[in-house]
Design an enzyme around this catalytic site. Sequence first.
Site: not given
Length: 677
Positions: A8, A104, A308
């Site tokens: 990303e 992601d 995350y």
Amino acid sequence: MKTLVLAEKPSVGREIARVLKCNNKTKTYIEGSDYIVTWAMGHLVELAGPEVYDEQLKKWSLETLPMLPLKMKHRIIKKSSNQFRSIKQLMHRSDVGHLVIATDAGREGELVARWIMRLAGWKKDFSRLWISSQTDGAITEGFKNLKPGRDYDRLLLAAECRAEADWIVGLNVTRALTCKYDMRLSAGRVQTPTLSIIVNREKEIEDFEPAPFWSIEANFGLFDAKWRSCKGNERISDEAFANSIVDKCMDSKAIITQLSEKEVVEKPPLAYDLTTLQQDGDRLLGFSAKDTLRTLQSLYERHKIVSYPRTDSKHITPDIVPTLKNRLLAIKDSQFLSKVEGLLSKDIKPGKRFVDPSKVGDHHAIIPTEERVNISSLSREEKMLWELIVKRFLTVLSPDSISINISVALECGGEFFYVKGKKNIKKGWRSIENIYENSSQNLAGLKVGDGIELKGVKAIKGFTSPPLRFTEGTLLEAMSNPVKYMMDKTLKESLGAGLGTPATRADIIEKLFSSYYVEKKGNTLHPTAQGTELLTVVPNMLKFPDLTAKWESVFEDIAQGRAKSQPFLKEIREQTTLLVNEIKSSSGIFEPSGLSKETCPMCGKNLLSVNDKKGRPKKVCRSMSCGYEESNGPKNRKDFAREKSMGRKLINQYSDKSSDTMTLGDMLKAAMENHGK
């Protein structure tokens, strides 16, 4: 054949490339013997603007609304088009036979990759990398356990529904309001109810009338106790009655009528999800929601020392339990050494309260990774936030806190007084959170029937308080659980994720600041005159969390295969038609207070006096066709760019637009000729 990996962001792409031993670096990708790693820059593809469907839609006009394309089109974002072209070329290389989506692991990440693949024409097989941290071990393990790409088709459908619905409602309502009132206004299914929550709280504060009350406090030497009625009330609305109780107790002796001791076991708090971390970032560190997310993203991507960030879970799955020891070892070289050693000296056995796969969606709670931390490499903000996460992680793994709660009732002059105390038996997790305190009230050695000398008694006057204004932290809490602000309370069960998602709420708050609908005074949020006035002209459907709660619930159903997207999008188009027609037919007037006597140098309309997010005063023109802004504070790069743009517009507006040019020499020559005449 080689495998193309699509990350990303460039920073993530470089880390993946390093782990996959790709060393041939270019500006847009890094190649190795088996893999080619490239990256997006966030979104490279977006939904096309209205003008793509009809040239007439370039001009904002009520007559062209609502805009309801039956099939949404996409376009490449111009500023990042070079990167898209590079990715497209890589996808069509003859030696590339497979693709790994490494964006992601979530709804928006899936959308980023799939839209690029769609416009670039990817037709071959693909897989999905789904990991919760960016450590070398997580990346390596993730590539060993790649998921079939088609397993995430439903997640893509949910993401596309969200994007298309926001386009249809947001663009139509924003254009309708702007054209109707010739003011640069914006509204949306998350932004507007969030603003409404703040405005309604301000109205509650303004309408609040403080009422006096009296409480009665007695001093018994070693402790103080408060009077309470037989119904459990501690406040008295009648001063004379309060004074009569004081008179009854004066010169009386008190007797202990009740005494109870109860052992209380307190479980540690759960680990952080994004929302609770942003709340503590605001409360304990003074970070805005956006600051917390930005810093957290750096700890995750750059330093790789936390998991995350954009998660809505406070729990972990059973497969994480074996990694907990290494996660503790990774933070050992820090000020938490003694706490870590204490936990490592025993078996680490977190209970089902923390290890609960049923409460983990795409990602588990925010916890440290197995990457060794280098404290000296962290910025001040990164270190502060990392310490907050580590403290909570250590707390979660710590034993329960045990205390004895002591309750005492005393009778004095026929009236009853009550006092509570606390005696800590085992610190447990509270020793890490630094909130381990023994009660200041000395209740040791008391027993029922004891007589206690009254040292003094008094009635204390107080006033009821209005509700508190929101901080960013308390607003995030309201957005995540907005049941009390809903119009239809029966929708509680279908509330879903609340207003927006953990990943988008910080951006919504920033949008309220940048639109000058909300301003910050100290740590509290205040609606501006423009924000308050906006709610008088916005359709009711958008003012409450009900709409977005329904949407988020549907998105989740689509992602889980319980619902289809087309019926939902059909309903969205119907709702949008109703919203636009309501705005068109409205007789409301938009006239915010705060208009300055100064007029805009570009369009002549009155400027609006506002404050930016940092409280600096400025004046802006909110006319649809203008956009002029002037600031009294120190200027930043954006201010200078805006001034330059305004300068060009002013020159264009007031110049005679002749093709002739005049140099300094020409001007001197003309002046001399005129002087000679």
